[in-house]
Design a protein around this motif. Structure first.
Motif, PDB file in Angstrom:
ATOM      1  N   GLU A 119     -11.190  -9.477  13.147  1.00 55.92           N
ATOM      2  CA  GLU A 119     -12.632  -9.429  13.363  1.00 55.92           C
ATOM      3  C   GLU A 119     -12.992 -10.087  14.691  1.00 55.92           C
ATOM      4  O   GLU A 119     -12.526 -11.185  15.009  1.00 55.92           O
ATOM      5  N   TYR A 135       1.648  -3.947   7.538  1.00 53.99           N
ATOM      6  CA  TYR A 135       0.636  -3.516   8.493  1.00 53.99           C
ATOM      7  C   TYR A 135       0.824  -4.334   9.760  1.00 53.99           C
ATOM      8  O   TYR A 135       1.150  -5.527   9.705  1.00 53.99           O
ATOM      9  N   GLU A 192      -7.243  -6.118   7.989  1.00 46.28           N
ATOM     10  CA  GLU A 192      -8.164  -5.833   9.093  1.00 46.28           C
ATOM     11  C   GLU A 192      -9.055  -7.027   9.407  1.00 46.28           C
ATOM     12  O   GLU A 192      -9.456  -7.241  10.564  1.00 46.28           O
ATOM     13  N   ARG A 193      -9.358  -7.832   8.401  1.00 40.95           N
ATOM     14  CA  ARG A 193     -10.228  -8.995   8.603  1.00 40.95           C
ATOM     15  C   ARG A 193      -9.652  -9.998   9.593  1.00 40.95           C
ATOM     16  O   ARG A 193     -10.397 -10.743  10.249  1.00 40.95           O
ATOM     17  N   ARG A 245      -4.200  -5.621   1.056  1.00 38.42           N
ATOM     18  CA  ARG A 245      -4.509  -4.234   1.345  1.00 38.42           C
ATOM     19  C   ARG A 245      -4.974  -4.099   2.797  1.00 38.42           C
ATOM     20  O   ARG A 245      -5.232  -5.085   3.476  1.00 38.42           O
ATOM     21  N   ARG A 246      -5.107  -2.861   3.240  1.00 35.54           N
ATOM     22  CA  ARG A 246      -5.438  -2.619   4.644  1.00 35.54           C
ATOM     23  C   ARG A 246      -6.740  -3.314   5.061  1.00 35.54           C
ATOM     24  O   ARG A 246      -6.800  -3.957   6.107  1.00 35.54           O
ATOM     25  N   ALA A 247      -7.778  -3.184   4.256  1.00 36.07           N
ATOM     26  CA  ALA A 247      -9.064  -3.789   4.605  1.00 36.07           C
ATOM     27  C   ALA A 247      -8.957  -5.305   4.705  1.00 36.07           C
ATOM     28  O   ALA A 247      -9.642  -5.938   5.525  1.00 36.07           O
ATOM     29  N   GLU A 248      -8.109  -5.898   3.877  1.00 33.66           N
ATOM     30  CA  GLU A 248      -7.927  -7.349   3.921  1.00 33.66           C
ATOM     31  C   GLU A 248      -7.190  -7.771   5.188  1.00 33.66           C
ATOM     32  O   GLU A 248      -7.502  -8.810   5.782  1.00 33.66           O
ATOM     33  N   ASP A 269       0.818  -1.210   0.000  1.00 31.94           N
ATOM     34  CA  ASP A 269       0.000   0.000   0.000  1.00 31.94           C
ATOM     35  C   ASP A 269       0.855   1.265   0.000  1.00 31.94           C
ATOM     36  O   ASP A 269       0.487   2.267  -0.612  1.00 31.94           O
TER      37      ASP A 269
END
Length: 261
Positions: A224, A254, A220-221, A215-218, A191
């Motif tokens: 959860e 990250y 972040e999972r 990516r960041r959203a991936e 990123d």
């Protein structure tokens, strides 16, 4: 297992992520095939490896400072001082640490991982994160799964492809932990280096090393259902707690620490 036995198991015909990472950190426990892959990576790769390891040191120290006394480190890599147990036992000598890795060269150096403080204990299991139950069964021999455990997945899950279900593997491990435990995870990303995305992925692919930067959203999972510790999910040089702030630099990782509710 003797050194001769582990030497026989080591495949030097293709690179291994643990040995490439060792080379990136300036280590000597790697082979020409690992060096050749490492040299084809962008120069930023070496600096990013160092920033990632510095995050591990800061996170482990913070956890030990805040009462965590048990650690399960999967994807340990080749011992590079200070190792996780040296960091945490330097703060709380009674800490217990279980290491796991799938590269036989790490097994050959496991003796360095087993030099524990007299008050604490360390153990090592030759196992793959793709077999989480094997790791958990072994870890139960040293760790008390009724007390908080810090699960460390450092620079590991980007070598697990989508088809291998990285989120499911992580969830299996986290679900085995009691409330008050922590997940410490760092994950490769481009990123902040979008211009290097293709070259990094292609270099590993040519070396027959699966790589799935996310990516960041991936990333972040992976957290959860967990409670992210401040500052949350950030790049490597932006995660710190009680230690001095690292120099803010672009990062290929990250990172985050999250509590199991």
């Amino acid at each position: 297992m003797t050194a001769e036995d582990t030497n026989a198991l080591i495949d030097t015909s293709k690179p291994h992520p643990a040995r490439v990472y060792d080379w990136l950190l300036g280590g000597k426990d790697n082979y020409l095939v690992d060096q050749e892959l490492g040299e084809k990576l962008p120069p930023e790769a070496r600096a990013n490896a160092g920033r990632n390891r510095a995050f591990m040191h800061r996170a482990a120290a913070w956890l030990a400072d805040n009462g965590v006394r048990q650690f399960l480190d999967i994807g340990t890599g080749i011992p590079t001082a200070p190792n996780l147990h040296q960091v945490v036992q330097g703060i709380a000598p009674s800490c217990r640490v279980v290491y796991a890795d799938n590269d036989p060269i790490v097994l050959r150096h496991a003796e360095a991982l087993l030099v524990s403080s007299p008050e604490g204990a360390t153990d090592y299991v030759q196992a793959d994160v793709r077999e989480p139950e094997t790791i958990l069964d072994h870890a139960r021999g040293l760790l008390d799964f009724n007390q908080p455990i810090a699960l460390s997945l450092i620079a590991l899950m980007h070598f697990i492809t989508d088809e291998e279900d990285p989120y499911g593997l992580t969830r299996t491990l986290v679900n085995a932990l009691p409330s008050g435990s922590y997940l410490v995870l760092s994950h490769g990303t481009t990123d902040e280096h979008p211009d290097l995305a293709d070259s990094v992925t292609d270099t590993y692919k040519k070396g027959q090393v699966p790589l799935r930067m996310r990516r960041r959203a991936e990333v972040e999972r992976f957290f959860e259902g967990l409670e992210l510790v401040e500052p949350g999910l950030v790049t490597a040089t932006h995660w710190y707690k009680d230690s001095p702030a690292p120099k803010p630099e672009l990062s290929g990782f990250y990172v985050a620490v999250a509590r199991v509710p």
